[in-house]
Design an enzyme around this catalytic site. Structure first.
Site, PDB file in Angstrom:
ATOM      1  N   LYS A   1       0.881  -1.186   0.000  1.00 28.67           N
ATOM      2  CA  LYS A   1       0.000   0.000   0.000  1.00 28.67           C
ATOM      3  C   LYS A   1       0.915   1.232   0.000  1.00 28.67           C
ATOM      4  O   LYS A   1       1.458   1.618   1.022  1.00 28.67           O
ATOM      5  CB  LYS A   1      -0.860  -0.017   1.265  1.00 28.67           C
ATOM      6  CG  LYS A   1      -2.215   0.630   1.184  1.00 28.67           C
ATOM      7  CD  LYS A   1      -2.262   2.091   0.842  1.00 28.67           C
ATOM      8  CE  LYS A   1      -2.121   3.056   1.989  1.00 28.67           C
ATOM      9  NZ  LYS A   1      -1.835   4.421   1.495  1.00 28.67           N
TER      10      LYS A   1
ATOM     11  N   GLU B   1       8.957   0.882  11.189  1.00 28.23           N
ATOM     12  CA  GLU B   1      10.134   1.709  10.870  1.00 28.23           C
ATOM     13  C   GLU B   1       9.630   3.147  10.877  1.00 28.23           C
ATOM     14  O   GLU B   1       8.961   3.567   9.931  1.00 28.23           O
ATOM     15  CB  GLU B   1      10.671   1.381   9.474  1.00 28.23           C
ATOM     16  CG  GLU B   1      11.077  -0.056   9.255  1.00 28.23           C
ATOM     17  CD  GLU B   1      12.509  -0.329   9.672  1.00 28.23           C
ATOM     18  OE1 GLU B   1      13.131   0.567  10.278  1.00 28.23           O
ATOM     19  OE2 GLU B   1      12.986  -1.425   9.394  1.00 28.23           O
TER      20      GLU B   1
ATOM     21  N   CYS C   1      14.821   9.161   6.711  1.00 23.27           N
ATOM     22  CA  CYS C   1      14.496   8.856   8.111  1.00 23.27           C
ATOM     23  C   CYS C   1      15.712   8.958   9.013  1.00 23.27           C
ATOM     24  O   CYS C   1      15.604   9.363  10.156  1.00 23.27           O
ATOM     25  CB  CYS C   1      13.857   7.479   8.209  1.00 23.27           C
ATOM     26  SG  CYS C   1      14.877   6.190   7.504  1.00 23.27           S
TER      27      CYS C   1
ATOM     28  N   GLU D   1      10.623  15.744  14.696  1.00 19.84           N
ATOM     29  CA  GLU D   1      11.162  15.437  13.372  1.00 19.84           C
ATOM     30  C   GLU D   1      10.660  16.477  12.363  1.00 19.84           C
ATOM     31  O   GLU D   1       9.451  16.682  12.231  1.00 19.84           O
ATOM     32  CB  GLU D   1      10.709  14.035  12.948  1.00 19.84           C
ATOM     33  CG  GLU D   1      11.326  13.592  11.638  1.00 19.84           C
ATOM     34  CD  GLU D   1      10.834  12.221  11.184  1.00 19.84           C
ATOM     35  OE1 GLU D   1       9.615  11.967  11.222  1.00 19.84           O
ATOM     36  OE2 GLU D   1      11.682  11.402  10.776  1.00 19.84           O
TER      37      GLU D   1
HETATM   38  P1  NAD Z   1       2.582   8.375   7.192  1.00 24.96           P
HETATM   39  O1  NAD Z   1       2.592   7.614   8.457  1.00 24.96           O
HETATM   40  O2  NAD Z   1       1.745   9.582   7.088  1.00 24.96           O
HETATM   41  O3  NAD Z   1       2.139   7.439   5.981  1.00 24.96           O
HETATM   42  C1  NAD Z   1       2.794   6.186   5.765  1.00 24.96           C
HETATM   43  C2  NAD Z   1       1.809   5.236   5.091  1.00 24.96           C
HETATM   44  O4  NAD Z   1       0.775   4.922   6.014  1.00 24.96           O
HETATM   45  C3  NAD Z   1       1.119   5.790   3.856  1.00 24.96           C
HETATM   46  O5  NAD Z   1       1.026   4.765   2.889  1.00 24.96           O
HETATM   47  C4  NAD Z   1      -0.254   6.170   4.378  1.00 24.96           C
HETATM   48  O6  NAD Z   1      -1.243   6.156   3.369  1.00 24.96           O
HETATM   49  C5  NAD Z   1      -0.491   5.062   5.382  1.00 24.96           C
HETATM   50  N1  NAD Z   1      -1.485   5.355   6.414  1.00 24.96           N
HETATM   51  C6  NAD Z   1      -1.862   6.567   6.911  1.00 24.96           C
HETATM   52  N2  NAD Z   1      -2.795   6.408   7.876  1.00 24.96           N
HETATM   53  C7  NAD Z   1      -3.000   5.077   8.000  1.00 24.96           C
HETATM   54  C8  NAD Z   1      -3.814   4.277   8.844  1.00 24.96           C
HETATM   55  N3  NAD Z   1      -4.629   4.816   9.746  1.00 24.96           N
HETATM   56  N4  NAD Z   1      -3.761   2.937   8.718  1.00 24.96           N
HETATM   57  C9  NAD Z   1      -2.925   2.357   7.834  1.00 24.96           C
HETATM   58  N5  NAD Z   1      -2.134   3.068   6.986  1.00 24.96           N
HETATM   59  C10 NAD Z   1      -2.171   4.402   7.080  1.00 24.96           C
HETATM   60  O7  NAD Z   1       4.125   8.682   6.877  1.00 24.96           O
HETATM   61  P2  NAD Z   1       4.696   9.553   5.680  1.00 24.96           P
HETATM   62  O8  NAD Z   1       4.427  10.975   6.014  1.00 24.96           O
HETATM   63  O9  NAD Z   1       4.234   8.963   4.389  1.00 24.96           O
HETATM   64  O10 NAD Z   1       6.255   9.243   5.791  1.00 24.96           O
HETATM   65  C11 NAD Z   1       7.167  10.018   6.500  1.00 24.96           C
HETATM   66  C12 NAD Z   1       7.522   9.311   7.795  1.00 24.96           C
HETATM   67  O11 NAD Z   1       8.102   8.029   7.499  1.00 24.96           O
HETATM   68  C13 NAD Z   1       8.590  10.053   8.581  1.00 24.96           C
HETATM   69  O12 NAD Z   1       8.262  10.051   9.949  1.00 24.96           O
HETATM   70  C14 NAD Z   1       9.846   9.222   8.342  1.00 24.96           C
HETATM   71  O13 NAD Z   1      10.834   9.334   9.346  1.00 24.96           O
HETATM   72  C15 NAD Z   1       9.284   7.849   8.268  1.00 24.96           C
HETATM   73  N6  NAD Z   1      10.233   6.960   7.584  1.00 24.96           N
HETATM   74  C16 NAD Z   1      10.896   6.024   8.341  1.00 24.96           C
HETATM   75  C17 NAD Z   1      11.824   5.185   7.738  1.00 24.96           C
HETATM   76  C18 NAD Z   1      12.548   4.154   8.540  1.00 24.96           C
HETATM   77  O14 NAD Z   1      13.057   3.207   7.940  1.00 24.96           O
HETATM   78  N7  NAD Z   1      12.642   4.272   9.852  1.00 24.96           N
HETATM   79  C19 NAD Z   1      12.070   5.289   6.364  1.00 24.96           C
HETATM   80  C20 NAD Z   1      11.389   6.258   5.631  1.00 24.96           C
HETATM   81  C21 NAD Z   1      10.458   7.082   6.265  1.00 24.96           C
END
Ligand code: NAD
Length: 491
Positions: free
Chosen positions: A180, A254, A290, A398
């Protein structure tokens, strides 16, 4: 008369076929360099969720029954296929996320290949167990089995990388997969799924695009999904814990970071300056990484010297602009909401008492005045703020952009205390030529990854994941299996 360019539509991948959302809803994909729509992606509904879970479940028995070597052969072929499609995928990733083409072509695609090959090699490991001596007439042993259907939920900042890490090892272990992607950057994943599906049995790998708030919870809580692996924010992780509370399943998270990059006076300062700027936070995808070293801790005796070197290292070759041009070194913020957030943190940092060392400007019209095509893009200048208090919000939250704080320190103990004074625990960098100090710092730092005299060394060789609010678990082959203990009585 202006001619409207028709936007290409991308589709879900369900059961080996590319399909629209069942009610034909779509959303525009925006190119963050220009702020303009350039493609259409499906917005799926709960009906599509049922279809995608049914597809993954029906493909499961055959895929799980294949021998590990048969699965490995499929995965190696996928690695090979990237030779043909890598360039196209890199371009889509660049247009969708703003990550500059020189890094998606030369950095990202080769890593994706390595992941598929590594997962192929790991397939035989996934099924291996142990024999356990439990008595003269009993034969005790363990076996590892696939979990079933694995759901990978991925963010907008590095979609093809997170797609690959989640899909490759889950498939290698005999699971079927649903990916997804984020609604804010789904194009690359939808095309990637379409390409890979030609080399896998139908339903083994599926991709469904839609709003996290509409289909995310439904997918996560679905009884047909056996494991959820999220790369994303803490907010989404908490929503997933709630959605799975009644029907628990293995979760891997993650999440975010606020990683310290610590420079001691005995470090090689030129190496450190480059490592903490262009590799650490002012990256080709504008610090939306990240593990970004967003808190730069510098020993006071070398502070001014380091600030000068960091300015040099950051701006020496900096070139903003056309992300598809191989000479551009830094792209824009990936979407409007994130752009607004990053800009507001720059303003907040100044309000809190931070001093801008360099950068601080934002907006396409300000940063690229001679290139009107980028006027509406989400451009932010690499920005360094000096602060004297790690309790500021810009030091604790962050930001996820090309914005870092500099925090001076006197002693090693003080550096450790500041570095660990955060809710996160994803990564840390240490710059020193003193090996004893390097060892002490590695032990003292409360983060899942510690790099000494280098930074952001993430690849397939080492496990990757965070501590504290940066998440738990790893997208490894073993976390994609369940272990069964068996005893045969033969006395
Ligand atoms: P997000 O949590 O807003 O979205 C991530 C995913 O979750 C998207 O596909 C979104 O559609 C989905 N999502 C949103 N609400 C949901 C729910 N209620 N149930 C299930 N899925 C849902 O994150 P983002 O803004 O897309 O990404 C940025 C974040 O990701 C930052 O905090 C970054 O640090 C983190 N990140 C972490 C790593 C790591 O390996 N630690 C790597 C890359 C990004």
């Amino acid at each position: 008369m202006a001619v409207m360019k028709e936007m290409r539509q991308y589709f879900n991948l369900i059961n080996g076929k590319t399909v629209s959302a069942s009610d034909e809803r779509t959303m525009d994909a925006i190119n963050p360099a220009t702020g303009e729509a350039w493609a259409k992606i499906p917005l799926s509904s709960t009906e599509d969720v049922e279809a995608v879970v049914a597809a993954a479940r029906s493909a499961l028995p055959q895929w799980a029954e294949f021998s590990p070597l048969e699965r490995a052969a499929y995965l190696r072929r996928i690695g090979d296929v990237l030779d043909t499609y890598g360039q196209e995928l890199a371009q889509l990733e660049t247009s969708n996320t703003g990550w500059v083409i020189r890094e998606t072509v030369y950095g990202l695609i080769p890593v994706l290949k390595q992941i598929w090959y590594d997962a192929a090699g790991a397939a035989t490991v996934a099924s291996k167990g142990e024999t356990v001596p439990i008595g003269p007439t009993s034969f005790g042993y363990t076996v590892r089995e696939p979990l079933g259907v694995v759901l990978g939920i991925i963010p907008w900042n590095a979609p093809l990388f997170t797609f690959t890490i989640k899909a490759a090892y889950a498939l290698a272990a005999g699971n079927t997969v649903i990916i997804k992607p984020s609604e804010l950057a789904a194009v690359g994943s939808l095309r990637y799924g379409e390409i890979l599906a030609e080399h896998l049995p139908p339903g083994v790998l599926n991709v469904i695009s839609g709003l996290g708030t509409e289909i995310g919870n439904v997918l996560v809580g679905h009884k047909g999904v056996n494991r959820v692996s999220l790369t994303g924010s803490g907010r989404t992780a908490r929503a997933i814990v709630q959605a799975t509370a009644r029907d628990p399943k293995p979760l891997t998270f993650e999440l975010g970071g606020k990683s310290p990059n610590i420079v001691f006076e005995d470090a090689d300062l030129d190496k450190a300056a480059a490592g903490i700027t262009t590799y650490g936070i002012f990256t080709g995808n504008a610090g939306q990484i990240c593990v970004g070293g967003s808190r730069i801790l510098i020993q006071k005796s070398i502070l001014n010297e380091m600030l000068e070197r960091m300015y040099e290292a950051t701006f020496k070759e900096l070139k903003l602009g056309d992300t598809l041009d191989f000479t551009t070194t830094m792209g824009p913020i990936a979407n409007q909401a994130q752009f607004d957030k990053v800009c507001s943190y720059i303003d907040l940092g100044v309000e809190e008492g931070g001093k801008i060392i360099f950068g601080g400007r934002y907006g396409g019209d300000v940063l690229l005045p001679d290139q009107p095509q980028f006027k509406g893009g989400y451009w932010v200048e690499p920005t360094l703020l000096q602060v004297d208090n790690n309790a500021y919000r810009v030091c604790q939250e962050e930001i996820f952009g090309p914005v870092a704080v500099v925090i001076p320190f006197e002693t090693e103990e003080e550096a450790i205390a500041i570095a660990n004074d955060t809710a996160f625990g994803l990564a840390a960098g240490v710059w020193t030529t003193n090996l004893g100090r390097a060892q002490r710092m590695i032990k003292a730092l409360d983060s899942g990854n510690v790099w000494v005299n280098t930074y952001a060394r993430v690849g397939v060789e080492l496990p990757f994941g965070g501590f504290k609010e940066s998440g738990f678990g790893k997208d490894s082959i073993l976390e994609n299996t369940r272990e069964k203990s068996c005893v045969i009585e033969i006395g």
